[in-house]
Design an enzyme around this catalytic site. Structure first.
Site, PDB file in Angstrom:
ATOM      1  N   ALA A 256       6.692  -8.032   1.343  1.00  0.00           N
ATOM      2  CA  ALA A 256       6.225  -9.208   2.105  1.00  0.00           C
ATOM      3  C   ALA A 256       5.341  -9.530   2.156  1.00  0.00           C
ATOM      4  CB  ALA A 256       7.567  -9.125   2.626  1.00  0.00           C
ATOM      5  N   SER A 261       8.434 -11.607   4.708  1.00  0.00           N
ATOM      6  CA  SER A 261       9.838 -10.871   5.195  1.00  0.00           C
ATOM      7  C   SER A 261      11.008 -11.155   6.244  1.00  0.00           C
ATOM      8  CB  SER A 261       9.388  -9.967   5.511  1.00  0.00           C
ATOM      9  OG  SER A 261       9.803  -8.876   6.238  1.00  0.00           O
ATOM     10  N   GLU A 319      17.315  -2.663  -3.587  1.00  0.00           N
ATOM     11  CA  GLU A 319      17.242  -2.502  -2.474  1.00  0.00           C
ATOM     12  C   GLU A 319      18.583  -2.170  -1.929  1.00  0.00           C
ATOM     13  OE1 GLU A 319      14.591  -4.126   0.550  1.00  0.00           O
ATOM     14  OE2 GLU A 319      12.779  -3.556  -1.194  1.00  0.00           O
ATOM     15  N   HIS A 322      19.039  -2.759   2.060  1.00  0.00           N
ATOM     16  CA  HIS A 322      18.107  -4.177   3.379  1.00  0.00           C
ATOM     17  C   HIS A 322      19.556  -4.750   2.740  1.00  0.00           C
ATOM     18  CE1 HIS A 322      15.439  -6.673   3.962  1.00  0.00           C
ATOM     19  NE2 HIS A 322      16.259  -7.482   3.608  1.00  0.00           N
TER      20      HIS A 322
HETATM   21 ZN   LIG Z   1      14.413  -4.233   3.938  1.00  0.00          ZN
END
Ligand SMILES: [Zn+2]
Length: 356
Positions: A256, A261, A319, A322
Site C-alpha cells: 500500500a 495501509s 492474502e 492478513h
Molecule cells: Zn498485511
C-alpha cells in the site's frame, strides 16, 4: 354506433367500478389490518406499562445492548439523546451514523475506555456518570470532529481513524500523523525475538489476538504473528523500495501507499506458520493454520481482509495471512456471508459510503 358506444362505456364503467371497488376493499382491508396491528401494539404497550411504569419524556433510557455503526433503532436514538444532552452535535435520527461514532470515540479516548466507536456496557456506565455530572467531558477533546475529507486525487482522508470499522484502502487513507495511542505488544509467538514496532497492535486487537492464539494452540496448531502495526513513515520507506524494484503499479498490487495501509490502523496483523517457512504466501491458506484461521477468525472479531475472488473490490491480491480486527458482530457477518469490509460498510451506511 350509439348503442355500441353506450355498451362500451357501460362495460368500461363497470370494469372501472369493480377495479375501484377492489382497490377500496384492499385499502380498507389494509386499514383494518393496520388498526388491528395498532390495537395489538397498544395492548402490548399497556401490558408493559403495567409491569414497568413508562419513563417521563425527558428521561433517557441508556441502551443495555451493544450498538455500532449502521444500527438503526430506538435504542440508538436514546444514545443520541444522551450525547446531545452532553453537548455533542448529533442528530436524533436513530441511525448510528459517523457523527455518533465520533462522539462515542471521543468519550472513549477521554475516559481511557477501549477505543472502537462501538457503544457497549463500559460506555453505558461512563455515560451514566457524565449525565449525573459525576465526571466531565469536553466535546472534541479526545478527537476533534473532522468529517471525512476528499483530497485532490479523489482519496478520502478519514476523519476518525480510531473506529473499529474504519475503512482503509486505495480510496480511503489515514492521516499522515495518525499514530494509535493504545499500541501494545500482544503476548503471542513471533518467529523473531527483537522488540520491533511491527510487533505492536492496538489494545483491543491485541487482546483478541491473544485469545485467538490461545485457542489455536489448544487445537495443536502452530500459528505465528509476523507483522502488525506499521507507521506512515515506515510504510513510506517500504513502498518506495518496492516501487524502485517493481514499478509503482505492480508494487501497489501487493503493497500500500503510505496512509493507505491497514497496518497503520494497528488493527491488522499478518500471521503465518512454520509449514510455509514463516513466509506470507498464498500457500498459507492451505495449511492447517490457514484453514483454521479462516473458519474461526470471526469469533475473535477478525476477518480475512483480502479474500480470494474479491480482488476487484479490495484491489489487493488474495492474502490468507492478513487479518483485520473489526469487532465480533461485523466480523461474523462478513465471514459468514463471504463479503468484504467494503461491501459490508456500503450496506450498513449506503449514503455515507456513496458520499465518500
Ligand atoms: Zn498485511
Amino acid at each position: 354506433m350509439t348503442n355500441n358506444k353506450i355498451i362500451h362505456i357501460l362495460i368500461i364503467g363497470s370494469i372501472l367500478v369493480s377495479l375501484t371497488a377492489c382497490n377500496l376493499l384492499t385499502n380498507s382491508d389494509d386499514a383494518a389490518l393496520q388498526i388491528n396491528e395498532n390495537n395489538q401494539e397498544q395492548v402490548t404497550d399497556n401490558e408493559e406499562t403495567e409491569t414497568t411504569p413508562e419513563p417521563e419524556e425527558e428521561v433517557i433510557t441508556l441502551p443495555t445492548e451493544e450498538l455500532q455503526k449502521g444500527d438503526q433503532s430506538d435504542e440508538v436514538k436514546e444514545l443520541q439523546k444522551a450525547l446531545a444532552q452532553i453537548g455533542y452535535p448529533v442528530e436524533l435520527s436513530g441511525i448510528y451514523d459517523s457523527k455518533t461514532v465520533w462522539a462515542v470515540t471521543d468519550i472513549q479516548l477521554q475516559e481511557e475506555l477501549t477505543v472502537t466507536g462501538i457503544y457497549g456496557q463500559d460506555m453505558k456506565l461512563v455515560l451514566e456518570k457524565i449525565l449525573a455530572e459525576e465526571i466531565k467531558i469536553t466535546v472534541g477533546k479526545g478527537l476533534p470532529y473532522q468529517a471525512d475529507k476528499v483530497l485532490d486525487d479523489d482519496t478520502v482522508l478519514l476523519g476518525n481513524p480510531y473506529e473499529a470499522l474504519a475503512l482503509v484502502n486505495k480510496q480511503h487513507a489515514l492521516p499522515e500523523d495518525y499514530i494509535p495511542s493504545d499500541l501494545v505488544i500482544p503476548d503471542v509467538r513471533f518467529p523473531f525475538v527483537e522488540d520491533v514496532p511491527k510487533k505492536q497492535m492496538r489494545k483491543v486487537a491485541a487482546e483478541a489476538l491473544e485469545k485467538l492464539f490461545a485457542d489455536a494452540d489448544a487445537e495443536g496448531l502452530d500459528l505465528f504473528a509476523q507483522s502488525g502495526y506499521r507507521s506512515y513513515a515506515r510504510q513510506d520507506v517500504l513502498f518506495a523500495s518496492y516501487v524502485s524494484v517493481n514499478g509503482e503499479e505492480e508494487a501497489n498490487n501487493f503493497s500500500a501507499k503510505p496512509g493507505e495501509s491497514e497496518h497503520q490502523t494497528g488493527l491488522s496483523i499478518d500471521v503465518t506458520s512454520p509449514h510455509v517457512n514463516y513466509e506470507l504466501v498464498i500457500e498459507f491458506g492451505d495449511t492447517e493454520e490457514g484453514k483454521w484461521l479462516k473458519k474461526h477468525a470471526a469469533k475473535y472479531g477478525f476477518i480475512i481482509r483480502y479474500p480470494e475472488g474479491k480482488e476487484d473490490i479490495t484491489e489487493y491480491q488474495y492474502e490468507p495471512w492478513h487479518i483485520r480486527y473489526v469487532g465480533v458482530k461485523a466480523a461474523t457477518e462478513i465471514m459468514n456471508r463471504g463479503i468484504t469490509l467494503e461491501e459490508y460498510l456500503a450496506e450498513i451506511l449506503p449514503e455515507q459510503t456513496s458520499q465518500n
